[in-house]
Every structure is written in C-alpha cells, then in structure tokens.
Write an enzyme that holds these catalytic residues in place. Structure first.
Site, short mmCIF file in Angstrom:
data_model
loop_
_atom_site.label_atom_id
_atom_site.label_comp_id
_atom_site.label_asym_id
_atom_site.label_seq_id
_atom_site.Cartn_x
_atom_site.Cartn_y
_atom_site.Cartn_z
N SER A 113 4.06 -3.46 -11.79
CA SER A 113 2.88 -4.03 -11.15
C SER A 113 2.85 -3.63 -9.69
O SER A 113 3.88 -3.35 -9.08
CB SER A 113 2.91 -5.57 -11.28
OG SER A 113 1.70 -6.13 -10.80
N ASP A 114 1.64 -3.59 -9.15
CA ASP A 114 1.49 -3.29 -7.74
C ASP A 114 0.21 -3.95 -7.23
O ASP A 114 -0.73 -4.17 -7.99
CB ASP A 114 1.42 -1.78 -7.49
CG ASP A 114 1.66 -1.46 -6.02
OD1 ASP A 114 2.83 -1.53 -5.59
OD2 ASP A 114 0.68 -1.18 -5.30
N GLN A 115 0.22 -4.27 -5.95
CA GLN A 115 -0.96 -4.89 -5.33
C GLN A 115 -1.22 -4.23 -3.99
O GLN A 115 -0.30 -4.03 -3.19
CB GLN A 115 -0.73 -6.39 -5.12
CG GLN A 115 -1.94 -7.10 -4.54
CD GLN A 115 -1.68 -8.58 -4.36
OE1 GLN A 115 -0.95 -8.97 -3.45
NE2 GLN A 115 -2.23 -9.39 -5.24
N LYS A 134 5.93 2.65 -11.62
CA LYS A 134 7.07 1.72 -11.63
C LYS A 134 7.53 1.45 -13.06
O LYS A 134 8.74 1.46 -13.35
CB LYS A 134 6.70 0.42 -10.92
CG LYS A 134 6.53 0.58 -9.42
CD LYS A 134 6.02 -0.72 -8.81
CE LYS A 134 5.83 -0.58 -7.30
NZ LYS A 134 5.33 -1.84 -6.70
N ALA A 192 -2.67 -4.37 -10.03
CA ALA A 192 -2.57 -3.61 -11.28
C ALA A 192 -1.30 -3.99 -12.01
O ALA A 192 -0.28 -4.30 -11.39
CB ALA A 192 -2.57 -2.11 -10.98
#
Length: 197
Positions: free
Chosen positions: A75-77, A59, A112
C-alpha cells in the site's frame, strides 16, 4: 462428516507502517510483516495518483519475490494538492510548510492497495478528498507540537487530533485516509483466494 478447510496461504503485509499494521489486525487474520525494498522517489512528471498505484504494486511485488507462496499486501499514500505530491514531512519545519500550503484547500489523499499472490496481481485506488480549515499559524504550531505527525503524508492524523484541522472528509472506504483501505483490501484478498472471517 465435515471436511476441514484447506489451509490458507500465508498473508504478508509488505509495509513497515504501524498504522497499516494496526488497521490490518481489524480483519482478524494472522499475518506477518516484511519491509519492501522499494525506491519511493517519484518518476519525472509522475502524478500523485500514478505514484501511489505504482508504489503499492511495487511494494507487494518486492515482498512476493522473496515469499512466492504468500499473499502479499502492498500500500502507498500520496497527498495530492492540485497535482503536486506531498510526502511525509519528516520534521517540524516541513510539516509547518505543508499545513500552510493546505490550509483552506481540498487535498486528495491518493491511497492505493495492491495484492499479489501466485497467479494473481491487482491494485486499486481509494482516493479521499479532505478539506482543510483555513488554519492560522498558531493553530498549525499548536497541532504540530501536540501530535508531531512527521511520519504522515500531509502532516495530519485524522484518527487523532488532526481531525480538528479539517472541514470535511469524503471517502467510500473509511480507513483509506489512515493508510489502508480495508474495504478494497478485503475485496482483493477474497479475489486472491483468501477466506475472510
């Protein structure tokens, strides 16, 4: 005579998440938002941890490719139930199924964050262990009707009524569960050359 500070690079949040946007405002930095064009489909055999790290970096890189002079946050979850990735439910039925799966279990929310800037690219993981209560079907239904957390990985908003579903949260970066670990984000932004207030 005091020298005026050099102008900072523009800061861009590579996310359309309102939760991440609200969290980033806590740092009192001017920023813009850009939607990253990234396919979030897990790769075959990809673990939740690896998926979160890959997507956060992808991203940030996607937005940085369009705004090469900026400092970009991605960011990612991914909710990780014993190695199984649980994404955003999207609707009531899937949210019900997710919460039934997670009741009485410890779920690791693999959060992250990546920062990409000219000559700089780093990604960090902020895992959060969340122990869910042994929820009844009635409790799950009442919660989902009240909060409708269909855009949240794991079908619960810990910053809202979802906190009542939990027995414990274990994290060294308190905002990671909401979607953007601000301690790690601040560290990465400083490493990329941004001056924080």
């Amino acid at each position: 005579m005091l020298e005026s500070p050099a102008p900072q690079r523009p800061l861009v949040l590579g996310s359309t998440s309102r939760y991440r946007r609200e969290l980033l405002t806590r740092l009192h930095l001017p920023f813009t938002v850009a939607a990253p064009a990234v396919d979030e489909t897990p790769l075959p055999g990809e673990t939740p941890r690896t998926l979160a790290l890959r997507l956060a970096l992808a991203k940030a890189q996607a937005v940085a490719a369009l705004q090469p002079k900026a400092i970009v946050i991605g960011s990612d979850q991914v909710a990780d139930l014993h190695g199984q990735s649980l994404g955003k439910p999207g609707n009531h039925e899937r949210a019900t199924a997710q919460l039934r799966q997670m009741r009485g279990q410890t779920v690791v929310f693999q959060t992250a964050v990546a920062v990409v800037a000219p000559g700089f690219s780093q990604v960090e993981l902020a895992p959060v262990q969340v122990r869910f209560r042994d929820l009844s079907d009635a409790e799950i239904e009442r919660y989902l009707r009240a909060e409708q957390p269909y855009d949240c990985a794991g079908s619960a908003k810990s910053e809202g009524l979802g906190i009542t579903l939990l027995d414990a949260i274990d994290s060294d970066d308190p905002t990671a569960l909401i979607g953007l670990p601000l301690i790690r984000t601040s560290r990465l932004l400083r490493a990329a050359g941004l001056v924080l207030p």
